[in-house]
Design a protein around this motif. Sequence first.
Motif, PDB file in Angstrom:
ATOM      1  N   GLU A 103       0.815  -1.210   0.000  1.00  0.00           N
ATOM      2  CA  GLU A 103       0.000   0.000   0.000  1.00  0.00           C
ATOM      3  C   GLU A 103       0.852   1.264   0.000  1.00  0.00           C
ATOM      4  OE1 GLU A 103      -3.274   2.105  -0.409  1.00  0.00           O
ATOM      5  OE2 GLU A 103      -3.294  -0.078  -0.274  1.00  0.00           O
ATOM      6  N   ARG A 106       2.460   1.935  -3.430  1.00  0.00           N
ATOM      7  CA  ARG A 106       1.458   2.362  -4.402  1.00  0.00           C
ATOM      8  C   ARG A 106       1.047   3.812  -4.151  1.00  0.00           C
ATOM      9  NH1 ARG A 106      -3.236   0.487  -4.747  1.00  0.00           N
ATOM     10  NH2 ARG A 106      -3.457  -0.316  -2.661  1.00  0.00           N
ATOM     11  N   GLU A 107       0.936   4.192  -2.870  1.00  0.00           N
ATOM     12  CA  GLU A 107       0.552   5.567  -2.560  1.00  0.00           C
ATOM     13  C   GLU A 107       1.626   6.550  -3.010  1.00  0.00           C
ATOM     14  OE1 GLU A 107      -1.919   8.386  -1.769  1.00  0.00           O
ATOM     15  OE2 GLU A 107      -2.451   6.282  -1.459  1.00  0.00           O
ATOM     16  N   ARG A 110       1.411   6.897  -6.734  1.00  0.00           N
ATOM     17  CA  ARG A 110       0.244   7.687  -7.124  1.00  0.00           C
ATOM     18  C   ARG A 110       0.507   9.178  -6.946  1.00  0.00           C
ATOM     19  NH1 ARG A 110      -3.010   3.603  -4.927  1.00  0.00           N
ATOM     20  NH2 ARG A 110      -3.244   4.688  -2.943  1.00  0.00           N
ATOM     21  N   SER A 129      -6.966   4.768  -8.436  1.00  0.00           N
ATOM     22  CA  SER A 129      -6.651   3.721  -7.468  1.00  0.00           C
ATOM     23  C   SER A 129      -7.546   2.502  -7.680  1.00  0.00           C
ATOM     24  CB  SER A 129      -6.831   4.278  -6.053  1.00  0.00           C
ATOM     25  OG  SER A 129      -6.721   3.251  -5.105  1.00  0.00           O
ATOM     26  N   ASP A 132      -6.395   0.590 -10.692  1.00  0.00           N
ATOM     27  CA  ASP A 132      -5.143  -0.103 -10.374  1.00  0.00           C
ATOM     28  C   ASP A 132      -5.428  -1.399  -9.632  1.00  0.00           C
ATOM     29  OD1 ASP A 132      -3.709   1.958 -11.482  1.00  0.00           O
ATOM     30  OD2 ASP A 132      -3.325   2.962  -9.583  1.00  0.00           O
ATOM     31  N   LYS A 133      -6.296  -1.302  -8.629  1.00  0.00           N
ATOM     32  CA  LYS A 133      -6.637  -2.490  -7.836  1.00  0.00           C
ATOM     33  C   LYS A 133      -7.221  -3.590  -8.727  1.00  0.00           C
ATOM     34  CE  LYS A 133      -7.884  -0.126  -3.506  1.00  0.00           C
ATOM     35  NZ  LYS A 133      -9.028   0.141  -2.603  1.00  0.00           N
TER      36      LYS A 133
END
Length: 550
Positions: A103, A106-107, A110, A129, A132-133
């Motif tokens: 997580e 990924r943050e 982003r 997001s 992406d998931k």
Amino acid sequence: MPTLDWIGKDKVINHHMEVPYRVLHRIYSFDSNGEHYDDNGSENKIIHGDNLEALKSLLTDYEGRIKCIYIDPPYNTGNEGWIYNDNVNDPKIKKWLGKVVGEREREREREKRRKLKGYVVGREGEDLSRHDKWLCMMYPRLRLLQKLLAEDGVIFISIDDHELYNLKALCDEIFGSNCFVANISWQRTYSMRNDSKGIAAEIEHILVYSKRQGWEPQKLGRTEGMDSKYKNPDHDPRGAWRNIVASAPNANTHQGMVYAIQNPVTGKYVYPPQGRCWALGQDQMLTAMNQWCKYELRDLHDDVERAEICGVSAEEVRKDVPAIVLSDTLEAAREKSTKKYKGVLPVFFFSKKGKGTLSRKAYISQVGGRPVTNFWSFEETGHTDEASRLLKVLFDGVAVFDTPKPPRLIERILHIIGDTDAVILDSFAGSGTTAHAVLNMNKADGGNRKFILIETEDYADSITAERVKRVIRGYGEGKNTVEGTGGSFSFYEMGERLMLDNGTINPDMDIRSIRSFIWYTETRKPLPDAEQSDNEYFLAVDRETAYYLL
């Protein structure tokens, strides 16, 4: 070839290889004797568990053996409250994403992209997001499905507009853009609400990919409307027919098939229409016309007429192409032909009793089935309301699922696959429509199709398997009573990991599972039935090599 990129792709691109292999643990079997714990040997399976791990567990027995895959994954619409969580915020998926993708990383990615591209933090960032998931969830599952697909196999994936183009790019990368078969539009509804806003969605999509290029579907059955065009006014023993044109396109490239044919009733010389040629070669056409009376080949020196039809000059047209002309007198030919019109007509004939155009008989026995198109109407393949009503009948009036697929939709897929002995896999099984369709088809045509369903959610037994039980033994009451299809299946849970984190074999594993796994890793084939051997360590022979497990 262009490929799709998204946050977290580098973490999942090879994740299917890292997924641990777990054995399937049979919980119970079901057949005409009801539910019991004895293994009935059924090849039909319903598996409860993470579908990524379940797909990995199927490789040992099914890699390259699945003829047809149908999946109906989450559409990623962002809607809340569905029994099958459609916004990919399911706790199991979120836990998996956090572990695999990370997580925090990924943050950070982003935030970096937002700054670089000028994104505003808010709904747009949330949408990114969510996509992406969804892509991280789908990619490793599609990689395993591709491995399971047979060389002559095909996969059908239901989706709507939210992820259609992302899914298309994903499948082009995994299956190959040259293996794209079709984007089918399924008419999911039979009526639209008057208060629908914007452009209402009447269809969903079904993306179709084959394992190898050139897959061809089996044709569909003919409709009454299609057959109604065929009559038998002359009592032809070959059956009903309809008249079609006796010419074909491309006169310019088939100049040897452009010539005059003399009408046996009027005596006029008839040519094919502008830009067209006769449907058969000249020798075959001469044989066909001799069924009326005596004909012969004769040069009419008609290069100008033929050139005009071919779209070239008289100097460019092919020379010395004779015409098919009467060798009888016109009076004798007319007399013979008039009698022919009172009986069974030859295959080639002049319509309107000799005063019309040269036509050809097309027999209903020769035309075959109906080609499959990329539009599937609700009249032929069902709609969502039909599917919902069926589930209510199955579950005593209770709406156990919001948007199930109708069995007729899956039955259309099974029909065009054409293999009545195929293994059908559905790794997003939901309410179990795929098994319902397989059982229906087997009962209808005596086939031996097998189904494998995988369902992640806890209703795998209470809804998915329960539906299959009721279909097998029959359901409904009164006018809604439906006779059972018969059949059987076994229900499985995901068992222990075969390999531990330290790279050793789990000592609690049964020897059969270990032998099957080791054999698969060496040969990429399912372990055959035990061969006669005095050596307890012997596995089997593959490509003139004997394998032993000590």
